[in-house]
Design an enzyme around this catalytic site. Structure first.
Site, PDB file in Angstrom:
ATOM      1  N   GLY A  53       0.809  -1.215   0.000  1.00 23.16           N
ATOM      2  CA  GLY A  53       0.000   0.000   0.000  1.00 23.16           C
ATOM      3  C   GLY A  53       0.841   1.264   0.000  1.00 23.16           C
ATOM      4  N   SER A  88      -3.534  -3.427  -0.926  1.00 19.82           N
ATOM      5  CA  SER A  88      -2.432  -4.152  -0.286  1.00 19.82           C
ATOM      6  C   SER A  88      -2.915  -5.530   0.146  1.00 19.82           C
ATOM      7  CB  SER A  88      -1.956  -3.365   0.937  1.00 19.82           C
ATOM      8  OG  SER A  88      -0.943  -4.072   1.608  1.00 19.82           O
ATOM      9  N   ALA A  89      -2.051  -6.556  -0.037  1.00 21.32           N
ATOM     10  CA  ALA A  89      -2.471  -7.934   0.235  1.00 21.32           C
ATOM     11  C   ALA A  89      -2.626  -8.246   1.726  1.00 21.32           C
ATOM     12  CB  ALA A  89      -1.464  -8.912  -0.384  1.00 21.32           C
ATOM     13  N   HIS A  90      -1.739  -7.681   2.557  1.00 22.82           N
ATOM     14  CA  HIS A  90      -1.719  -8.169   3.945  1.00 22.82           C
ATOM     15  C   HIS A  90      -2.870  -7.641   4.795  1.00 22.82           C
ATOM     16  CE1 HIS A  90       0.010  -4.806   6.468  1.00 22.82           C
ATOM     17  NE2 HIS A  90       0.401  -4.361   5.288  1.00 22.82           N
ATOM     18  N   THR A 123      12.443  -7.479 -10.651  1.00 23.73           N
ATOM     19  CA  THR A 123      11.914  -8.839 -10.769  1.00 23.73           C
ATOM     20  C   THR A 123      10.739  -9.004  -9.816  1.00 23.73           C
ATOM     21  OG1 THR A 123      14.090  -9.631 -11.383  1.00 23.73           O
ATOM     22  CG2 THR A 123      12.524 -11.295 -10.581  1.00 23.73           C
ATOM     23  N   CYS A 148       1.559   2.662  12.776  1.00 21.42           N
ATOM     24  CA  CYS A 148       2.760   3.368  12.319  1.00 21.42           C
ATOM     25  C   CYS A 148       3.121   4.504  13.274  1.00 21.42           C
ATOM     26  CB  CYS A 148       2.537   3.929  10.934  1.00 21.42           C
ATOM     27  SG  CYS A 148       1.592   2.836   9.892  1.00 21.42           S
TER      28      CYS A 148
HETATM   29  C1  LIG Z   1      -1.873  -0.419   5.930  1.00 19.67           C
HETATM   30  C2  LIG Z   1      -2.253   0.755   5.132  1.00 19.67           C
HETATM   31  C3  LIG Z   1      -1.374   1.300   4.179  1.00 19.67           C
HETATM   32  C4  LIG Z   1       0.024   0.768   3.967  1.00 19.67           C
HETATM   33  O1  LIG Z   1       0.014  -0.475   3.321  1.00 19.67           O
HETATM   34  P1  LIG Z   1       1.332  -1.400   3.411  1.00 19.67           P
HETATM   35  O2  LIG Z   1       1.034  -2.534   2.484  1.00 19.67           O
HETATM   36  O3  LIG Z   1       1.450  -1.815   4.837  1.00 19.67           O
HETATM   37  O4  LIG Z   1       2.471  -0.567   2.949  1.00 19.67           O
HETATM   38  C5  LIG Z   1      -1.803   2.377   3.444  1.00 19.67           C
HETATM   39  N1  LIG Z   1      -3.026   2.907   3.619  1.00 19.67           N
HETATM   40  C6  LIG Z   1      -3.891   2.405   4.525  1.00 19.67           C
HETATM   41  C7  LIG Z   1      -5.247   3.028   4.662  1.00 19.67           C
HETATM   42  C8  LIG Z   1      -3.541   1.326   5.310  1.00 19.67           C
HETATM   43  O5  LIG Z   1      -4.385   0.859   6.218  1.00 19.67           O
END
Ligand SMILES: *Cc1c(COP(=O)(O)O)cnc(C)c1O
Length: 377
Positions: free
Chosen positions: A66, A194-196, A233, A321
């Site tokens: 993300g 974002s995947a996680h 890559t 964060c």
């Molecule tokens: C977690 C998050 C991100 C950052 O994504 P990452 O994959 O951890 O770098 C960005 N924006 C929002 C709203 C998020 O919750």
């Protein structure tokens, strides 16, 4: 109970990754068999993800997550469009991955408007309209907020941007997998995922770039990967896990929404019954179904977090964060939570792996700790 920070990797997504960490380790740009099998998996995953988002495969670039996607959208537009103007509009409750590239651009001669929000975290759309100038090149407004769960009306925002010929980016990291997200049918030009945050692996994500969007200045200049938009890559195992996670999370979305919404309702009921005095932050009408942000007067959120951790429960204060940095949450400050309450909040973000029994135990512990810390047991 901290799923907005990250989620457990779905076991089936994990299984999907393993071959690409073992025998199928080829470089997807290689012509031979090892390379081809990696390429096939990337194509497959891209197909799953883009179909789910209602977009075409060429409109999606894999990134490292993300944060990179947000940076790519904002810096990429700013650096490629600065001859058209140097004005950007965003809002005060964005994720640092949006706010900080904007701040960096301010040091490069760009002007950024950080729009305020109301006490629920909602944006005033008339104010947004009024902020657009001749030289505005980008509007970046998140889909859903990670701390208080407020959902923004990205359709209306996108229409406003389109009317004025301004590109619109949305950080959809918290909404993908939680809300239906048909990007192809929305007036959105750029969207970060974002995947996680949806039971996939960390370190992989993507940016949707609508067909016809003027080329973005690439952050990573290198080989021809990702349609020449992002060199390097590919993270093949990550991409494999991302695709599987999207398939699994999005196919069972409604079931999860119902299940987790019930858990949330029950927890709020229990807390309301036992603790007369507490604050509920966010917009209960337009809020992520899994997110609860509560303030307990006379209690430090951080003390509560640590005591809950000792009892085996993971929650957060502010965003992960900014936790540990001792700064009050910029989101709670922006929704004008009184200073004496800003530090007294905790965020609970539920997921499908939370059980009703866990929630009951958690509720009991939370109530006990708050009463204890207030000295009114
Ligand atoms: C977690 C998050 C991100 C950052 O994504 P990452 O994959 O951890 O770098 C960005 N924006 C929002 C709203 C998020 O919750």
């Amino acid at each position: 109970m901290d799923h907005n920070s990250t989620t457990p990797l779905n076991p089936l997504a994990y299984e999907e990754m393993i071959p690409f960490l073992k025998q199928d380790f080829g470089n997807p740009s290689s012509i031979h068999g090892f390379g081809r099998s990696a390429r096939v998996k990337i194509d497959e995953s891209r197909e799953i993800i883009t179909q789910t988002l209602g977009i075409s495969p060429r409109e999606f670039v894999f990134t490292s997550g993300g944060t990179e996607s947000d940076n790519f959208a904002i810096l990429g537009v700013a650096l490629s469009r600065q001859d058209k103007g140097k004005h950007i509009i965003t809002c005060q409750i964005e994720h640092p991955a949006v706010l900080n590239p904007c701040k960096a651009l301010e040091g490069q001669g760009f002007k950024v408007d950080y729009l305020p929000v109301d006490s629920c975290g909602t944006l005033d759309l008339e104010r947004l309209k009024g902020a657009i100038r001749e030289d505005t090149i980008l509007i970046s407004i998140q889909h859903a907020n990670s701390e208080i769960g407020t959902i923004h009306d990205i359709e209306k925002i996108g229409e406003i941007a389109k009317e004025r010929g301004v590109l619109f980016h949305t950080d959809a990291v918290q909404s993908f997998g939680k809300l239906p997200l048909n990007l192809g049918a929305l007036p959105v030009d750029l969207a970060s995922v974002s995947a996680h945050k949806l039971c996939g692996p960390k370190g992989i994500g993507g940016l949707y770039i609508r067909r016809g969007t003027p080329p973005l200045f690439p952050l990573l200049n290198g080989g021809n990967q990702e349609f020449k938009r992002r060199g390097g890559t590919e993270n093949v195992a990550g991409i494999a896990g991302f695709g599987k996670a999207v398939e699994l999370t999005c196919s069972e979305m409604q079931k999860k929404v119902n299940y987790v919404s019930d858990l949330k309702k029950k927890l709020i009921q229990n807390v309301s019954k036992e603790l007369g005095e507490f604050e509920f932050f966010g917009n209960s009408e337009k809020q992520l179904f899994n997110t609860i942000n509560l303030g307990f007067k006379g209690v430090r959120g951080e003390d509560l977090l640590i005591a809950l951790d000792i009892a085996g429960f993971a929650v957060s204060t502010g965003s992960a964060c900014s936790s540990g940095s001792q700064l009050p949450s910029h989101v709670l400050s922006a929704i004008k939570v009184p200073p004496e309450l800003v530090d007294s909040s905790i965020r609970i973000s539920l997921g499908r792996d939370n059980t009703p029994e866990e929630l009951d135990k958690f509720g009991v512990k939370l109530i006990e700790l708050v009463k204890d810390m207030r000295g009114d047991c």
